[in-house]
Design a protein around this motif. Structure first.
Motif, PDB file in Angstrom:
ATOM      1  N   ASP A 170     -32.075  24.602 -16.759  1.00  0.00           N
ATOM      2  CA  ASP A 170     -32.758  23.322 -16.588  1.00  0.00           C
ATOM      3  C   ASP A 170     -32.239  22.283 -17.578  1.00  0.00           C
ATOM      4  O   ASP A 170     -32.070  21.105 -17.236  1.00  0.00           O
TER       5      ASP A 170
ATOM      6  N   PHE B 262     -28.925  21.093 -16.434  1.00  0.00           N
ATOM      7  CA  PHE B 262     -29.102  20.249 -15.249  1.00  0.00           C
ATOM      8  C   PHE B 262     -29.384  18.803 -15.656  1.00  0.00           C
ATOM      9  O   PHE B 262     -28.720  17.869 -15.197  1.00  0.00           O
TER      10      PHE B 262
ATOM     11  N   GLY C 289     -26.925  18.567 -11.426  1.00  0.00           N
ATOM     12  CA  GLY C 289     -27.420  17.401 -12.156  1.00  0.00           C
ATOM     13  C   GLY C 289     -26.530  16.192 -11.998  1.00  0.00           C
ATOM     14  O   GLY C 289     -26.988  15.059 -12.124  1.00  0.00           O
TER      15      GLY C 289
ATOM     16  N   TYR D  13     -32.765  18.945  -8.262  1.00  0.00           N
ATOM     17  CA  TYR D  13     -33.372  20.023  -9.056  1.00  0.00           C
ATOM     18  C   TYR D  13     -33.879  21.138  -8.138  1.00  0.00           C
ATOM     19  O   TYR D  13     -33.664  22.327  -8.395  1.00  0.00           O
TER      20      TYR D  13
END
Length: 665
Positions: free
Chosen positions: A596, A599, A494, A575
């Motif tokens: 997620d 991230f 990220g 991603y």
């Protein structure tokens, strides 16, 4: 789901690489993700008095400064350093800058010879030679001559001529009379010009300042806007010297090119802004010689004011620091001194920095990240529904030719020809500028140097070079929050992963996509694909133009388009690269945060920043990057996975209907 990770937002979450201490639970994730993650930092952090802005980039830069100072001081104390070595030059340049007592006794005397050169200009026929000389010592002039890869023949170097010569950040500061802030800045600029001229002994400073600002205003009117300058084809105008002479019949380009050191070595030049040169030709013809000389004296004094006595340093900061950026006090002398050494001997200092502060394992892990991001781009290109087979083939060919550079150069810059004396600050700065100028001009006729870097290893930044088709990541940016060697990979993808994706994305943004894998300006798109791409980027322009960091000052969607494409493409690709790195496995939950979630939090914490109003205006007017909060939130609103990770739904402020989201990669 949100309650779970908010309640787990403790210092223990450091293992996830997220600064949970700054989370503001009073802000809904779905309404303002940037402020949710950084809210407590925004409320409690004061911009340092010597800064116009503060955030992750500036903090890393600030942390690097003492490290560089330690290297410089070690070089100063080294009893074994020999004359002519990089260590001697680093030590003596810094010593010359820190000798304030000597500088105070000199006043502006170190510039008397250069000022006299300008004052004795007999007529305008001497202007080309004067511009060439001033350019060599680093002084801003109405045009610049430089050597760079030919954008349409990237295997050879060419000579470029581009517009320049303004003392304020952008033409709008001269021309926007209806903008109260711009008008006020212009009035203070004229006062500042007069003050500097008076400090240098000019008894007619006020009248000359008025004439100088009028001259620069005319230059500004002739100049292209920053949006126009983003078009690489429009600014590629190849001419032989006869055509250049015909373009501006009143200006002696043969003399100008000869004095610049390129005269008999070139068959053609590449003119960036032909209409500007025509305007300059007329302006020089219409302006009296005394104003022309006053203008060049001012530009000399403006460039060298920071290296003179305290009166000049303070006056320079009063305008360029306080007025233009809003900073309250000047930076400590030692920090400016470190920057001076970096400007002159950046790679010499960087070589020592890397040896001490950049472990090899960090570079190895970065190489793995780059490999996965490139793999994600390869997969994404094949899956695009808006790009046809012919263009996809060309895109894959360009991607395959990307060159990553990580940490530091394979070949370090040679400073043998640069002479540095511990008792001659202005002379050192002039010799350093001349060294850099000559090094650039000397590229003519030589093979392209593909080992060259455009940033030093200690620079907290990264870049894409379209003519080299390369992505470059200096060592200093490979630190938290961009890259955390102790954290789970989610936050790294990220952070630095999105930065990698961003830089690769520049190769396919509205500007970079006009060059091929060899670095040449060439249209490799089908007409249909180009139209579909433009439809997407037009939507992005409108999205960002709705953002208003200050009342009445909106983000310039056209100016920031390339960077906004880079952000949106980079995050989407990062991603996908993160998913590739998991090898089909489920990401672990750490401190209540899914992979997620970590991230996207890694992305948003990178853009933690705040800015003084004056500096915010400078950014909106001149910077191709959007302000930090919009880089964070504006990008997240276009990512489908973000909606899923945090349950963003219709009615939430972060929500964009699917048909309004821009998905490029």
């Amino acid at each position: 789901m949100l309650t779970t990770f908010v309640s787990a937002a403790t210092a223990a979450a450091d293992r996830a690489g997220i600064d949970t201490q700054y989370i503001d639970p009073s802000v809904r994730v779905q309404d303002d993700f940037f402020t949710y993650l950084n809210g407590k930092w925004l409320k409690t952090t004061e911009i340092p008095a010597d800064r116009s802005s503060w955030g992750t980039f500036m903090k890393l830069r600030e942390d690097t400064q003492p490290q560089l100072l330690g290297i410089i001081e070690a070089d100063q104390k080294d009893p074994h350093k020999k004359a002519g070595t990089d260590a001697q030059k680093i030590a003596d340049l810094y010593t010359s800058f820190m000798d304030e007592k000597k500088l105070e006794t000199q006043g502006y005397k170190p510039l008397t010879g250069e000022l006299q050169r300008i004052r004795t200009l007999k007529d305008k026929k001497g202007v080309p030679d004067l511009i060439a000389h001033l350019s060599k010592i680093g002084v801003a002039t109405p045009y610049g001559i430089a050597v760079a890869q030919d954008a349409k023949a990237s295997t050879k170097y060419a000579t470029y001529i581009r517009q320049g010569g303004l003392g304020m950040p952008d033409r709008d500061y001269y021309l926007k009379a209806d903008d109260a802030r711009m008008a006020a800045a212009k009035a203070k600029y004229e006062q500042h010009v007069a003050k500097i001229l008076a400090l240098a002994g000019d008894k007619d400073a006020d009248a000359k300042a008025r004439a100088i600002v009028a001259f620069e205003t005319a230059l500004a009117k002739a100049q292209w806007t920053k949006v126009e300058l983003r078009d690489p084809n429009k600014s590629y105008n190849k001419m032989d010297v006869a055509q250049l002479a015909a373009l501006t019949p009143g200006y002696d380009w043969k003399a100008a090119l000869g004095a610049a050191g390129v005269g008999n070595r070139i068959d053609y030049v590449i003119v960036g802004q032909p209409s500007y040169l025509q305007g300059l030709d007329k302006l020089l013809a219409d302006t009296d010689l005394e104003t022309v000389k006053a203008y060049f004296q001012w530009q000399l004094l403006r460039e060298y004011a920071p290296y003179l006595s305290k009166a000049f340093v303070d006056a320079d900061f009063d305008f360029y620091g306080k007025t233009l950026t809003g900073a309250d006090v000047n930076r400590p002398r030692w920090k400016i001194g470190v920057s001076v050494v970096e400007g002159a001997l950046g790679e010499a200092l960087g070589r020592e920095y890397v040896a001490k502060y950049f472990p090899p394992e960090r570079k190895a892990r970065m190489e793995e990240l780059v490999k996965n991001v490139l793999a994600a781009y390869r997969e994404s290109i094949d899956q695009l529904d808006w790009m046809g087979p012919e263009t996809k083939k060309e895109a894959q060919a360009k991607l395959a030719k990307f060159t990553p550079k990580i940490g530091y150069p394979n070949k370090w810059r040679d400073y043998t020809r640069l002479s540095v004396r511990k008792d001659d600050l202005v002379g050192n700065v002039m010799r350093a500028a001349t060294f850099a100028y000559n090094r650039n001009i000397d590229k003519l006729g030589k093979p392209i140097d593909r080992e060259e870097w455009g940033m030093t290893p200690q620079t907290v930044n990264a870049y894409y070079n379209s003519r080299m088709n390369e992505i470059v990541f200096p060592a200093a940016i490979l630190q938290p929050p961009f890259f955390d060697a102790s954290a789970d990979d989610a936050v790294n993808y990220g952070g630095i992963g999105a930065v990698i994706g961003h830089e690769i994305g520049h190769g396919f943004d509205d500007k970079g996509s006009q060059s091929d894998g060899e670095g040449n300006l060439r249209n490799w798109w089908t007409q249909e694909d180009q139209a579909r791409f433009k439809a997407k980027t037009d939507m992005l322009v409108k999205q960002y133009e709705a953002f208003e960091p200050l009342p009445g000052y909106h983000v310039n969607g056209a100016l920031t388009l390339g960077e906004n494409i880079g952000d949106n493409s980079g995050l989407a690709i990062a991603y996908k690269a993160y998913k590739i790195s998991l090898h089909g496995q489920q990401a672990p939950v750490i401190d209540g945060l899914t992979g997620d979630q970590r991230f996207f939090m890694g992305w948003a914490q990178v853009w933690r920043s705040k800015m003084r109003e004056a500096q915010q205006i400078v950014q909106v007017k001149t910077d191709p990057h959007s302000p930090g909060q919009f880089r964070a939130n504006g990008t997240l609103r276009n990512q489908a996975a973000f909606y899923e990770a945090f349950g963003v739904k219709e009615g939430d402020k972060m929500y964009l209907p699917p048909e309004q989201r821009v998905t490029i990669w």
